[in-house]
Design a protein around this motif. Structure first.
Motif, short mmCIF file in Angstrom:
data_model
loop_
_atom_site.label_atom_id
_atom_site.label_comp_id
_atom_site.label_asym_id
_atom_site.label_seq_id
_atom_site.Cartn_x
_atom_site.Cartn_y
_atom_site.Cartn_z
N VAL A 97 -66.74 -69.09 40.39
CA VAL A 97 -65.83 -67.94 40.50
C VAL A 97 -64.93 -68.06 41.73
O VAL A 97 -63.73 -67.77 41.67
N GLN A 98 -65.49 -68.53 42.84
CA GLN A 98 -64.78 -68.49 44.12
C GLN A 98 -64.13 -69.81 44.52
O GLN A 98 -63.35 -69.84 45.48
N ALA A 121 -67.63 -67.80 33.92
CA ALA A 121 -67.35 -67.95 35.35
C ALA A 121 -66.08 -68.76 35.61
O ALA A 121 -65.56 -68.75 36.73
N ASP A 123 -62.05 -69.70 35.24
CA ASP A 123 -60.83 -68.89 35.22
C ASP A 123 -60.24 -68.78 33.82
O ASP A 123 -59.79 -67.71 33.42
N LEU A 151 -70.30 -60.98 34.72
CA LEU A 151 -69.18 -61.76 34.19
C LEU A 151 -68.65 -61.17 32.89
O LEU A 151 -67.44 -61.06 32.67
N GLU A 218 -59.15 -62.33 42.20
CA GLU A 218 -60.54 -61.98 42.51
C GLU A 218 -60.60 -60.74 43.40
O GLU A 218 -61.40 -59.83 43.18
#
Length: 263
Positions: A97-98, A121, A123, A151, A218
């Motif tokens: 995710v990050q 998770a 994009d 999610l 995000e």
């Protein structure tokens, strides 16, 4: 057999879960190796985009329950050990995710349980029309792990997420696209071509702009607007003073394709 394949070509890192004989079912080792691969891709300046997929006819059907018990995430030896092991491998979800680079899931065949969590998770998610999705956890007597509810709620909304989690069933690709679980259902034979085009577009984009846009998206889910606007402004100014924005302007005026350096 190597449980994970990692290849970088022209700015695209392709990570392939490689247990086709088990429909790429998840083991502790597979998730550990995936975490390592993502860390490697994040630190490699030549990598502009990450594609996650599965070998053979399936993406990933979730946790492997019938293989060698020593390979399982939850082994049943002690509550404390299993909790520690689960939290350890679950780190792969926030990493996906990050990670400051765009991630894309290319999905064929079965995508269920924790395998669906991995896809969610990312994009962007594209699937062949023959793909089949299932949250699976409740049907297996489990409440869910690897961030599934978190999610799924963000992908399809809270009401639909409740239905999909509490009443698990097989979902075809066109349904998954309609729900928002995936971005597009593509004819099976055209999936790789479609993915190559998307990956190329992302890899050719300005890295600072893509990274900032991903961080903005995000932050939009968690930050109050007043705080978000500050972060958004900082990211835009960073881009505005980069060589890439000058290259974009020059390419536009010169009617040519830009070549971004990521600085």
């Amino acid at each position: 057999m190597t449980v994970l394949l990692y290849n970088v070509d022209a700015g695209v890192a392709t990570i392939t879960m490689n247990r086709p004989d088990r429909r790429n079912a998840i083991t502790y080792t597979l998730l550990t190796e995936l975490q390592k691969a993502l860390t490697s891709a994040a630190g490699d300046e030549s990598v502009r985009v990450i594609v996650l997929t599965g070998a053979g006819d399936n993406f990933c059907v979730g946790r492997d329950q019938s293989g060698d018990p020593t390979m399982r995430v939850v082994r049943g030896l002690s509550v404390q050990e299993d909790r520690t092991r689960l939290l350890d491998v679950s780190r792969v979800i926030p990493t996906l995710v990050q990670i400051p680079k765009p991630t894309v899931a290319m999905i064929r065949g079965g995508c269920a349980g924790a395998g669906l969590s991995l896809a969610l998770a990312c994009d962007l998610r594209y699937a062949g029309t023959g793909a089949v999705f299932n949250t699976a956890f409740v049907g297996a007597g489990m409440s869910g792990d690897t961030g599934m509810a978190w999610l799924l709620t963000r992908a399809v909304g809270p009401a639909k997420a409740r239905e999909l989690m509490l009443l698990p069933e097989r979902i075809k690709a066109d349904q998954a696209a309609a729900f928002g679980m995936i971005h597009e259902a593509v004819a099976d034979g055209a999936l790789e071509t479609r993915m190559a085009k998307i990956a190329r577009q992302l890899a050719d984009s300005a890295p600072l702009a893509v990274r900032g846009a991903k961080l903005n998206l995000e932050s939009a889910l968690s930050r109050p607007l007043s705080e978000f606007l500050i972060d958004e402004a900082d990211r835009l100014i960073t881009c505005a003073y980069s060589e890439d924005v000058e290259e974009a302007r020059s390419a536009f005026l010169g009617k040519r394709a830009p070549h971004f350096a990521g600085r």
